[in-house]
Design an enzyme around this catalytic site. Structure first.
Site, short mmCIF file in Angstrom:
data_model
loop_
_atom_site.label_atom_id
_atom_site.label_comp_id
_atom_site.label_asym_id
_atom_site.label_seq_id
_atom_site.Cartn_x
_atom_site.Cartn_y
_atom_site.Cartn_z
N SER A 1 0.78 -1.24 0.00
CA SER A 1 0.00 0.00 0.00
C SER A 1 0.81 1.28 0.00
O SER A 1 0.25 2.36 -0.17
CB SER A 1 -0.96 0.01 1.18
OG SER A 1 -2.15 -0.63 0.82
N TYR B 1 -11.00 2.49 5.20
CA TYR B 1 -9.95 2.12 4.24
C TYR B 1 -10.48 1.13 3.22
O TYR B 1 -11.05 0.10 3.57
CB TYR B 1 -8.77 1.51 4.98
CG TYR B 1 -7.54 1.38 4.13
CD1 TYR B 1 -6.57 2.37 4.15
CD2 TYR B 1 -7.37 0.30 3.28
CE1 TYR B 1 -5.44 2.26 3.36
CE2 TYR B 1 -6.25 0.19 2.49
CZ TYR B 1 -5.29 1.17 2.53
OH TYR B 1 -4.19 1.06 1.73
N SER B 2 -10.28 1.44 1.95
CA SER B 2 -10.73 0.55 0.87
C SER B 2 -9.75 0.61 -0.28
O SER B 2 -9.53 1.67 -0.88
CB SER B 2 -12.12 0.95 0.39
OG SER B 2 -12.50 0.17 -0.72
N ASN B 3 -9.16 -0.54 -0.61
CA ASN B 3 -8.27 -0.62 -1.76
C ASN B 3 -8.97 -0.24 -3.05
O ASN B 3 -8.35 0.21 -4.01
CB ASN B 3 -7.70 -2.04 -1.86
CG ASN B 3 -6.80 -2.37 -0.69
OD1 ASN B 3 -5.76 -1.76 -0.52
ND2 ASN B 3 -7.20 -3.32 0.12
N GLY C 1 2.47 -0.77 4.25
CA GLY C 1 1.64 -1.68 3.46
C GLY C 1 1.90 -3.14 3.78
O GLY C 1 2.96 -3.51 4.27
#
Length: 398
Positions: A109, A207-209, A353
């Site tokens: 990340s 949080y969202s990819n 990440g």
């Protein structure tokens, strides 16, 4: 998949830290000189401190000895601008080879901060507006139950306040069967959209990819070029990151010297080598490969104003509260960057990440001290995750 945990041992997802105590801050940093630490001695198969009192080396040793990470590596920049590299454990469980100094790792990340930098460069060029809906750039694409791209802004995507669900719940539950599966970005987005909205846009931080998959698609639409090419041209080549790269399509390897990364399928079971893996399932959310020292150079250049105009850097460093952003708490999130609370007071800028096989934690203080620490399997408890962050904290507070 920056925040994957082995499914049988999942703790609350360790989101990757947040940003600053509320206001925007712009900091100038001096260019870092680089020196190497003295080669550490070897004892009982683990690297030990080359001199007594070396808290970073001792911290890495504890991660290997007590928390059972196969290997650990770090790059630390001190107040005098010197960079020292550290390793502990082994880089290959089969051969017992040493961890390569400043070896390449999947930085997961941390990729988001690179993507956010490119987006904000486009903002500075007048090609993207932060408070325009994503619909303007990707018409008709972001649609689902409770989801409408006409109501989601670019800023909300960068900041994780869009309300979009995270696609990793579909690909991370059982990782090994998809380890070598190629995913198109649109497939990842479609997986997320099928779940419906997690919250209304702008109402909460989550949080969202998926947010960064959408941003990657936007970069490609606006520039007419592949995302990896834009990151390489606008960031990697611009500041001379010689050991950082965007994997080519189908490239599941790590090109240069690297420690192997491992995955635990069940608690107490042998670790599985997942060094070679398909990076497309992370794409704009976490595909980059780098080294600890290159990652330090990137954050120094970014916070030092070498990659963004002052107005866009100020926007990046303007933060919101970000609950569940990391095991240390008290974090805030800006636009692709977050804060790392320090035990000695104040904060540092960070992201970090998690990818299958590798966890990276990093931070840079306003006065230019930096640390990046990586371990070669994911923590399976909140306690061990905190121990990794403790080494970063010790490096900056010692």
């Amino acid at each position: 998949m920056p925040f994957t945990r082995p499914n049988s041992t999942r703790t609350p997802r360790l989101r990757r830290r947040t940003t600053l105590a509320g206001a925007a801050v712009t900091v100038s940093l001096l260019a870092a000189g680089v020196v190497s630490a003295s080669p550490p001695a070897v004892a009982d198969g683990n690297l030990v401190a080359s001199r007594s009192g070396d808290v970073i080396q001792q911290g890495l040793n504890r991660l290997v000895r007590d928390d059972k990470f196969p290997g650990a590596l770090a790059a630390v920049r001190d107040r005098d601008g010197r960079t020292r590299n550290y390793t502990a454990g082994v880089g290959d469980l089969k051969t017992q080879a040493k961890v390569p100094v400043d070896g390449q790792i999947r930085i997961a990340s941390n990729t988001k901060t690179f993507v956010a930098t490119v987006v904000l460069q486009l903002v500075g060029e007048g090609k993207v507006e932060l408070d325009q809906p994503i619909e303007k750039y990707l018409p008709g694409l972001v649609r689902g139950k409770g989801i409408d791209g006409r109501n989601i802004t670019v800023r909300q995507l960068l900041q994780h306040t869009s309300g979009l669900p995270d696609y990793d719940q579909d690909v991370a539950t059982d990782y090994l069967p998809v380890q070598h599966t190629y995913f198109e970005p649109r497939q990842l987005l479609d997986l997320a959209l099928a779940h419906g909205a997690a919250s209304a846009p702008g109402t909460e931080w989550s949080y969202s990819n998926t947010n960064y998959i959408v941003l990657g698609l936007m970069v490609q639409k606006v520039t007419g070029r592949p995302l990896g090419e834009e990151i390489t041209k606008r960031v990697i080549d611009r500041i001379g990151l010689r050991h950082t790269y965007w994997p080519a399509t189908g490239d599941q390897t790590i090109r240069e010297r690297h420690p192997k990364g491992y995955w635990m399928t069940e608690p107490g079971q042998p670790l599985v080598d997942v060094t070679e893996q398909e990076p497309s399932m992370a794409w704009a959310a976490g595909a980059l490969i780098s080294t600890p020292s290159d990652l330090n150079r990137f954050f120094a250049a970014l916070i030092g104003g070498k990659l963004l105009p002052p107005a866009q850097l100020e926007q990046m460093l303007t933060t919101v509260e970000a609950p569940d952003a990391g095991p240390r708490g008290a974090s805030r999130y800006g636009l692709g960057i977050q804060t790392f609370p320090l035990t000695c007071g104040g904060f540092a800028w960070s992201h970090g990440g998690d990818a299958p096989g590798y966890e990276t934690r990093n931070a840079i203080t306003p006065d230019g001290r930096q640390a990046t620490v990586a371990v070669t399997t994911l923590p399976t408890t909140l306690e061990t995750a905190t121990h990794v962050e403790d080494v970063v904290d010790a490096a900056l507070c010692h």
